[in-house]
Motif scaffolding. Structure first.
Motif, PDB file in Angstrom:
ATOM      1  N   UNK B  66      63.522  53.477  62.217  1.00 27.88           N
ATOM      2  CA  UNK B  66      63.400  52.903  63.474  1.00 27.88           C
ATOM      3  C   UNK B  66      62.457  52.979  63.805  1.00 27.88           C
ATOM      4  N   UNK B  67      61.372  53.056  63.599  1.00 29.90           N
ATOM      5  CA  UNK B  67      59.719  53.094  63.316  1.00 29.90           C
ATOM      6  C   UNK B  67      58.881  51.285  64.315  1.00 29.90           C
ATOM      7  N   UNK B  68      59.941  50.252  63.813  1.00 26.27           N
ATOM      8  CA  UNK B  68      59.715  49.399  64.012  1.00 26.27           C
ATOM      9  C   UNK B  68      60.266  48.654  64.853  1.00 26.27           C
ATOM     10  N   UNK B  69      61.245  49.434  65.160  1.00 28.05           N
ATOM     11  CA  UNK B  69      62.244  48.492  66.247  1.00 28.05           C
ATOM     12  C   UNK B  69      61.609  48.960  67.462  1.00 28.05           C
ATOM     13  N   UNK B  70      61.312  50.754  67.295  1.00 23.52           N
ATOM     14  CA  UNK B  70      60.642  51.459  69.057  1.00 23.52           C
ATOM     15  C   UNK B  70      59.518  49.831  69.291  1.00 23.52           C
ATOM     16  N   UNK B  71      58.781  49.683  68.609  1.00 24.53           N
ATOM     17  CA  UNK B  71      57.838  48.629  68.721  1.00 24.53           C
ATOM     18  C   UNK B  71      57.995  47.215  70.075  1.00 24.53           C
ATOM     19  N   UNK B  72      59.749  46.758  68.661  1.00 24.02           N
ATOM     20  CA  UNK B  72      59.977  45.438  69.812  1.00 24.02           C
ATOM     21  C   UNK B  72      60.335  45.898  70.692  1.00 24.02           C
ATOM     22  N   UNK B  73      60.467  47.012  70.696  1.00 22.84           N
ATOM     23  CA  UNK B  73      61.786  47.446  72.631  1.00 22.84           C
ATOM     24  C   UNK B  73      60.730  47.619  73.332  1.00 22.84           C
ATOM     25  N   UNK B  74      59.441  48.479  73.060  1.00 20.34           N
ATOM     26  CA  UNK B  74      58.336  47.801  73.413  1.00 20.34           C
ATOM     27  C   UNK B  74      57.189  47.257  73.610  1.00 20.34           C
ATOM     28  N   UNK B  75      57.521  45.951  73.263  1.00 18.03           N
ATOM     29  CA  UNK B  75      56.684  44.947  73.585  1.00 18.03           C
ATOM     30  C   UNK B  75      57.273  44.280  74.281  1.00 18.03           C
ATOM     31  N   UNK B  76      59.386  43.963  74.501  1.00 20.11           N
ATOM     32  CA  UNK B  76      60.500  43.805  74.950  1.00 20.11           C
ATOM     33  C   UNK B  76      59.922  44.283  76.500  1.00 20.11           C
ATOM     34  N   UNK B 231      52.572  50.450  71.979  1.00 21.25           N
ATOM     35  CA  UNK B 231      51.760  49.557  70.807  1.00 21.25           C
ATOM     36  C   UNK B 231      52.729  47.642  70.962  1.00 21.25           C
ATOM     37  N   UNK B 232      54.062  48.274  71.160  1.00 20.04           N
ATOM     38  CA  UNK B 232      54.690  47.386  71.841  1.00 20.04           C
ATOM     39  C   UNK B 232      53.718  46.264  72.906  1.00 20.04           C
ATOM     40  N   UNK B 233      53.576  46.577  74.141  1.00 18.79           N
ATOM     41  CA  UNK B 233      52.703  45.496  75.125  1.00 18.79           C
ATOM     42  C   UNK B 233      50.790  45.167  74.199  1.00 18.79           C
ATOM     43  N   UNK B 234      50.021  45.389  73.805  1.00 20.66           N
ATOM     44  CA  UNK B 234      49.645  45.286  72.675  1.00 20.66           C
ATOM     45  C   UNK B 234      49.612  43.894  71.658  1.00 20.66           C
ATOM     46  N   UNK B 235      50.527  44.440  71.043  1.00 26.84           N
ATOM     47  CA  UNK B 235      51.221  43.506  69.743  1.00 26.84           C
ATOM     48  C   UNK B 235      51.363  41.918  70.417  1.00 26.84           C
ATOM     49  N   UNK B 236      52.315  41.979  71.645  1.00 29.29           N
ATOM     50  CA  UNK B 236      53.061  41.099  72.075  1.00 29.29           C
ATOM     51  C   UNK B 236      52.193  40.232  72.950  1.00 29.29           C
ATOM     52  N   UNK B 237      50.847  40.553  73.281  1.00 31.48           N
ATOM     53  CA  UNK B 237      49.794  39.670  73.407  1.00 31.48           C
ATOM     54  C   UNK B 237      49.081  38.720  72.984  1.00 31.48           C
ATOM     55  N   UNK B 238      49.297  39.053  71.696  1.00 32.81           N
ATOM     56  CA  UNK B 238      48.889  37.739  70.250  1.00 32.81           C
ATOM     57  C   UNK B 238      49.361  37.324  69.464  1.00 32.81           C
ATOM     58  N   UNK B 239      51.470  37.665  69.714  1.00 33.82           N
ATOM     59  CA  UNK B 239      52.396  37.134  68.645  1.00 33.82           C
ATOM     60  C   UNK B 239      53.612  37.576  69.376  1.00 33.82           C
ATOM     61  N   UNK B 240      54.561  36.319  68.680  1.00 35.50           N
ATOM     62  CA  UNK B 240      55.674  36.198  69.011  1.00 35.50           C
ATOM     63  C   UNK B 240      56.834  37.578  69.191  1.00 35.50           C
ATOM     64  N   UNK B 241      57.447  37.538  69.266  1.00 36.24           N
ATOM     65  CA  UNK B 241      58.353  37.920  69.971  1.00 36.24           C
ATOM     66  C   UNK B 241      59.985  37.644  69.625  1.00 36.24           C
ATOM     67  N   UNK B 242      60.468  38.530  68.780  1.00 37.86           N
ATOM     68  CA  UNK B 242      61.952  38.192  68.902  1.00 37.86           C
ATOM     69  C   UNK B 242      62.811  39.955  68.112  1.00 37.86           C
ATOM     70  N   UNK B 243      64.098  39.828  68.213  1.00 30.08           N
ATOM     71  CA  UNK B 243      64.907  40.976  68.194  1.00 30.08           C
ATOM     72  C   UNK B 243      64.337  41.895  66.788  1.00 30.08           C
ATOM     73  N   UNK B 244      64.133  40.857  65.644  1.00 29.42           N
ATOM     74  CA  UNK B 244      64.036  41.292  63.801  1.00 29.42           C
ATOM     75  C   UNK B 244      63.064  41.854  63.646  1.00 29.42           C
ATOM     76  N   UNK B 245      61.833  41.289  64.457  1.00 28.06           N
ATOM     77  CA  UNK B 245      60.530  41.431  63.627  1.00 28.06           C
ATOM     78  C   UNK B 245      59.904  43.279  62.810  1.00 28.06           C
ATOM     79  N   UNK B 246      61.378  44.140  63.976  1.00 25.60           N
ATOM     80  CA  UNK B 246      60.387  45.443  64.183  1.00 25.60           C
ATOM     81  C   UNK B 246      60.432  45.718  62.151  1.00 25.60           C
ATOM     82  N   UNK B 247      61.557  45.289  61.768  1.00 22.86           N
ATOM     83  CA  UNK B 247      61.632  46.253  60.598  1.00 22.86           C
ATOM     84  C   UNK B 247      61.155  45.818  59.148  1.00 22.86           C
TER      85      UNK B 247
END
Lengths: 306, 314
Positions: B66-76, B231-247
């Motif tokens: 669930x590594x990528x998903x944790x980043x996704x949650x952080x970004x949201x 790292x999620x917050x840093x990631x979301x400044x530049x890229x678009x967010x959607x719930x499936x992006x983590x995998x």
């Protein structure tokens, strides 16, 4: 006890055979889902019995689906033949991947199977032959969309998977695979050719997944990259098998039957995030009831008998 | 730490690989200088995402699917903080670290604690289940609609010698360096880090010599979750967010850790350099740009073939 088992199977068969007469189009559609998921979940479980965890259901289903639809689209072959070709291609891919990866087990195998679907999605999305991002649309659905006939096709595929699973449980492959999953070193030193058996079972289960995927997309008469390699095809069958009880033939069947009907209901109730329930079922199954419904049932009957 | 780097260079294989990478980077620099800068930034982002997994998987042998998903949650988390309270995403890294450390604690006690010492299949399935819960939970909360913050400073750019590049993305380079140095210090200089390495090598032996194995697992797990979520917050400044992006990032991180070598923190950074540079180079070509995603598959397959070949030789 022994006869009651056969009787139960017979009753199940008769009920399944009688269903098309009583169900409407939408219910038949749901029954198709049930059968597809039985094939996916059971074939996944067959591989798990040898101790190998595959996330490749989505990949092989997608490969089978794309191959069969491409065959129908380009060469206008009969749909049944297309499904068989799709199954064969999925098996060949599995043979190639398995002969490389099955030497490294555990983690690496699981991750590579997870990557297979992603790899083929990128390839399919970028090639002109496969219709790029739009996918391919067939002129006609299988059997001209006759619901009863498609029901029988899916029923045949599910039954075929169940028979293969029972055969594997009865023949020497079962003992070879069980010994491998228990202790590989002991298995190897008692003369079991681990690698050969693992490749065989991986190819057979992948071919089944390819076949089920091919039939599924023939019913829809179209494939798209995002649809065919959807990770949901990996998630749902795994949850169903875990829920029903892994390591048995009937566990995944019961799990798929219950959960794929529930999935349809949940999809209508919660359009966003209905798979959440499945995540919880999966986690709960691993943590608290590793032998699934079948395990609970067996415990109950054991208590009842004593 | 310098000593360990010097020691690495003494190994012939490593030196050869290093020279190869360096030569490739110089060639790219001459051919397309913009690719070099962008490739560096992309590599740094990949290294940043893969390092927490290297800590968890490489050091203490826990695979978290669930590594990528944790980043996704952080970004949201950063997105909603910004949308609700106007908090800058860069600032929200700090609360994210704290909140997700506690979140990791809860997740560990509820799930992973019961799985440690069991067959790795259970860990894989559990991680898969958690990733499903996180991504579908986020879909239920925030729907599938893609989200993107528009920040002014993200699109700032500079040009040196006719090569124009974004300056904001150097945040990733800085972040990767900080995380890399922090991890090296933790593992090499502190008693806890040394204990973690010992637990990874042999949990039973570590317990025998008096290391509290459970606490080590707990700590490393929480640190890893806190880092990847922050790292999620840093990631979301530049890229678009959607719930499936983590995998896809879980897969990429895993392949980087596998390529870099389990247990090697610096190896992951080199692997990230190869992946980032390769992807940017392919992306920069108009005709084949769509195939950039293939690069990391080539990496995974190459490594798996190499490993299974090694196993055959043995």
């Amino acid at each position: 006890m022994k006869y009651s088992k056969y009787l139960a199977v017979l009753v199940l068969f008769i009920v399944a055979a009688a269903l098309p007469n009583y169900l409407g189009l939408y219910q038949l559609q749901i029954m198709n889902f049930v059968f597809v998921y039985i094939a996916f979940a059971l074939s996944w479980d067959m591989l798990l019995r040898s101790g190998q965890l595959s996330f490749g259901i989505a990949g092989f289903a997608g490969i089978g689906g794309y191959t069969s639809v491409l065959c129908g689209y380009n060469f206008a072959l009969s749909p049944i033949l297309c499904i068989l070709i799709g199954s064969a291609v999925a098996g060949i891919v599995a043979l190639f991947v398995g002969s490389q990866v099955l030497k490294l087990r555990g983690l690496y195998f699981s991750i590579v199977t997870l990557a297979i679907g992603e790899i083929f999605r990128v390839i399919v999305r970028n090639l002109e032959v496969t219709g790029a991002a739009e996918g391919i649309l067939l002129p006609n659905a299988i059997f001209m969309g006759n619901a009863t006939k498609t029901y029988w096709l899916m029923f045949a595929i599910a039954t075929f998977t169940i028979i293969i699973s029972i055969l594997f449980q009865k023949t020497r492959i079962y003992y070879a695979l069980t010994s491998i999953s228990n202790d590989e070193i002991v298995a190897a030193s008692s003369g079991v050719n681990i690698f050969k058996y693992l490749v065989i079972i991986f190819v057979v289960t992948s071919a089944i997944q390819g076949m089920a995927g091919a039939a599924y997309w023939q019913i829809y008469a179209s494939v798209t990259p995002e649809g065919a390699f959807n990770l949901g095809f990996a998630l749902l069958p795994i949850t169903m098998a875990l829920f029903g009880g892994v390591g048995t033939t009937w566990g995944p069947v019961i799990g798929s039957a219950i959960l794929s009907v529930t999935a349809e209901y949940l999809k209508l109730q919660f359009p966003h995030g209905h798979l959440l329930v499945y995540g919880f079922i999966m986690v709960a199954a691993i943590l608290w009831f590793p032998s699934g419904i079948m395990g609970v049932f067996k415990q109950f009957t054991a208590k009842f008998n004593t | 730490m310098i000593n360990s780097i010097v020691n690495q260079f003494k190994q012939r294989n490593f030196l050869f690989g290093f020279i190869l990478i360096l030569a490739a980077i110089i060639l790219i620099g001459i051919y397309k200088p913009a690719v070099l800068v962008e490739g560096l930034q992309r590599s740094a982002l990949y290294a940043l995402i893969a390092l927490p997994m290297a800590l968890l998987l490489g050091i203490v042998d826990i695979i978290n699917l669930a590594h990528g998903e944790f980043m996704m949650v952080g970004a949201y988390f950063a997105y909603f903080m910004s949308a609700q309270f106007g908090m800058d995403p860069i600032v929200s890294v700090l609360p994210a670290l704290l909140i997700f450390f506690i979140f990791g604690l809860i997740v560990y006690y509820l799930t992973f604690k019961h799985i440690i010492g069991k067959p790795p299949l259970n860990q894989l399935l559990l991680g898969f289940g958690i990733s499903l819960i996180l991504s579908e939970g986020m879909t239920a909360i925030a729907t599938n609609a893609p989200r993107k913050l528009s920040l002014d400073y993200v699109s700032s750019s500079a040009s040196i010698g006719g090569v124009t590049f974004g300056t904001f993305e150097f945040v990733y380079v800085a972040g990767a360096l900080i995380v890399l140095l922090g991890m090296q210090l933790l593992l090499k200089k502190t008693a806890t880090g040394q204990a973690a390495v010992a637990v990874g090598q042999n949990p039973r032996g570590a317990r025998v010599v008096g290391i509290n194995v459970n606490n080590i697992y707990l700590l490393i797990f929480c640190v890893s979750i806190a880092l990847i979520s922050a790292i999620g917050p840093l990631f979301m400044t530049r890229y678009t967010l959607f719930p499936q992006m983590g995998s896809s990032f879980t897969l990429k991180s895993f392949s980087l850790v596998a390529v870099g070598g389990m247990g090697s923190i610096t190896g992951v950074v080199y692997a990230a350099l190869i992946l980032g540079m390769g992807e940017t180079l392919v992306l920069s070509s108009l005709k084949y740009g769509k195939w950039a995603e293939i690069i990391y598959f080539a990496l995974i397959i190459g490594v798996i073939m190499y490993r299974s070949h090694q196993r055959q030789v043995k």
